[in-house]
Design an enzyme around this catalytic site. Structure first.
Site, mmCIF file in Angstrom:
data_model
loop_
_atom_site.group_PDB
_atom_site.id
_atom_site.type_symbol
_atom_site.label_atom_id
_atom_site.label_comp_id
_atom_site.label_asym_id
_atom_site.label_seq_id
_atom_site.Cartn_x
_atom_site.Cartn_y
_atom_site.Cartn_z
ATOM 1 N N ASN A 39 0.826 -1.209 0.000
ATOM 2 C CA ASN A 39 0.000 0.000 0.000
ATOM 3 C C ASN A 39 0.862 1.261 0.000
ATOM 4 O O ASN A 39 0.561 2.224 -0.705
ATOM 5 C CB ASN A 39 -0.940 0.007 1.212
ATOM 6 C CG ASN A 39 -2.148 -0.878 0.992
ATOM 7 O OD1 ASN A 39 -3.064 -0.526 0.260
ATOM 8 N ND2 ASN A 39 -2.131 -2.057 1.602
ATOM 9 N N MET B 196 0.715 -2.872 12.522
ATOM 10 C CA MET B 196 0.029 -3.891 13.322
ATOM 11 C C MET B 196 0.043 -3.588 14.815
ATOM 12 O O MET B 196 0.219 -4.486 15.631
ATOM 13 C CB MET B 196 0.650 -5.257 13.024
ATOM 14 C CG MET B 196 0.371 -5.704 11.601
ATOM 15 S SD MET B 196 -1.412 -5.652 11.222
ATOM 16 C CE MET B 196 -1.449 -6.294 9.567
ATOM 17 N N HIS C 208 -8.036 -1.799 5.980
ATOM 18 C CA HIS C 208 -8.203 -3.145 6.537
ATOM 19 C C HIS C 208 -8.833 -4.046 5.466
ATOM 20 O O HIS C 208 -9.775 -3.633 4.786
ATOM 21 C CB HIS C 208 -9.092 -3.089 7.783
ATOM 22 C CG HIS C 208 -9.284 -4.439 8.396
ATOM 23 N ND1 HIS C 208 -8.283 -5.073 9.113
ATOM 24 C CD2 HIS C 208 -10.343 -5.289 8.391
ATOM 25 C CE1 HIS C 208 -8.724 -6.247 9.516
ATOM 26 N NE2 HIS C 208 -9.963 -6.415 9.093
HETATM 27 C C1 GAR Z 1 -2.947 -4.795 4.107
HETATM 28 O O1 GAR Z 1 -3.655 -5.819 3.476
HETATM 29 C C2 GAR Z 1 -3.808 -4.100 5.133
HETATM 30 O O2 GAR Z 1 -5.145 -4.064 4.781
HETATM 31 C C3 GAR Z 1 -3.577 -4.958 6.346
HETATM 32 O O3 GAR Z 1 -2.218 -5.241 6.307
HETATM 33 C C4 GAR Z 1 -1.828 -5.389 4.948
HETATM 34 C C5 GAR Z 1 -0.532 -4.663 4.758
HETATM 35 O O4 GAR Z 1 -0.027 -4.953 3.487
HETATM 36 N N1 GAR Z 1 -3.955 -4.277 7.528
HETATM 37 C C6 GAR Z 1 -4.616 -4.849 8.517
HETATM 38 O O5 GAR Z 1 -4.920 -6.024 8.539
HETATM 39 C C7 GAR Z 1 -4.992 -3.916 9.647
HETATM 40 N N2 GAR Z 1 -5.738 -4.618 10.604
HETATM 41 P P1 GAR Z 1 1.101 -4.065 2.847
HETATM 42 O O6 GAR Z 1 2.240 -3.973 3.874
HETATM 43 O O7 GAR Z 1 1.521 -4.813 1.637
HETATM 44 O O8 GAR Z 1 0.520 -2.715 2.528
#
Ligand code: GAR
Length: 198
Positions: free
Chosen positions: A16, A94, A113
Site C-alpha cells: 500500500n 500492526m 483493513h
Molecule cells: C494490508 O492488506 C492491510 O489491509 C492490512 O495489512 C496489509 C498490509 O499490506 N492491515 C490490517 O490487517 C490492519 N488490521 P502491505 O504492507 O503490503 O501494505
C-alpha cells in the site's frame, strides 16, 4: 500546488505504501510523503521508502506485542510533528494506537483493513471471510480510534468471493482493491486540504 504532508506507518511488506508513493511520484496524488515509520527493523516498507527517497525511521516498540509503550507513542508523535505531518496513514501497521497519537492527530489518522468492516476486524481477515462462507468481502478505509480496526468508515471497495477461491487468491484480489481504494481516499483528503485545509 499545495500538497498534503503525510506520514506512513507500516510493519510489513509495504504494497500500500508503494502504491501511494507511486501515485505521488506520477503526480496523481497531491501529497508529500514526509516520513515512513516502522516498528519492524527489517520491514520491506522501509526499503520502499528508501527506494523513493523518503525519510524513514525504525521505531523500537518496547515490551508490548500489540501496542506501543506510552513513552514510545509520545516519541512517535514527536517524530510525526517534527516531519510536519498533517495526515497519518496506517498501511499494515500492526499496533493499536492510544491517547498520545489519537489526541495529537484527531481525525487525522486513517487505516486500511482487508475486510468490509465492521465484519472481520483483526488478523487475516480474508481467511475469516472465507471460513464463514461470505459471498462478498473487500477492504475498508476508516478513521482510527482506540479499538482494533474500528472507527468511522470513510470508504469501502467490494471484492466478490469466487467458488474456487483460496485464502491466497482472495487476499491477492483484496490487495489489488486496496491499492486502488487507499490512494483514492487520500486524494479526497488532498483535495480538502487544498481547498479549505483539513
Ligand atoms: C494490508 O492488506 C492491510 O489491509 C492490512 O495489512 C496489509 C498490509 O499490506 N492491515 C490490517 O490487517 C490492519 N488490521 P502491505 O504492507 O503490503 O501494505
Amino acid at each position: 500546488m499545495k500538497r498534503l504532508p503525510i506520514g506512513i506507518l507500516g510493519s510489513g511488506k509495504g504494497s500500500n505504501c508503494r502504491a501511494i508513493l507511486e501515485r505521488i511520484r506520477s503526480g496523481d496524488l497531491a501529497a508529500e510523503a514526509r516520513v515512513v515509520i516502522s516498528d519492524v527493523l527489517d520491514a520491506p516498507i522501509l526499503d520502499i521508502a528508501r527506494e523513493f527517497s523518503v525519510a524513514n525511521a525504525f521505531l523500537p516498540s518496547g515490551q508490548f506485542r500489540t501496542r506501543l509503550e506510552p513513552n514510545v507513542e509520545n516519541e512517535l508523535v514527536n517524530m510525526l510533528r517534527e516531519a510536519g505531518v498533517d495526515l497519518v496513514v496506517l498501511a499494515g501497521f500492526m499496533r493499536v494506537l492510544h491517547a498520545p497519537m489519537l489526541k495529537a492527530f484527531p481525525r487525522r489518522i486513517i487505516n486500511i483493513h482487508p475486510s468490509l468492516l465492521p465484519k472481520f476486524p483483526g488478523l487475516e481477515a480474508w481467511k475469516q471471510a472465507l471460513a464463514t462462507g461470505e459471498e462478498v468481502s473487500g477492504c475498508t478505509v476508516h478513521y482510527v480510534d482506540e479499538k482494533i480496526d474500528h472507527g468511522e468508515i470513510i470508504a469501502q471497495h467490494e471484492v466478490r468471493i469466487l467458488p474456487d477461491d483460496t485464502p491466497e487468491s482472495l487476499h491477492a484480489r483484496i490487495q489489488i482493491a486496496e491499492r486502488e481504494l487507499y490512494p483514492a481516499v487520500i486524494a479526497e483528503f488532498c483535495e480538502r486540504y487544498r481547498a479549505t485545509g483539513l
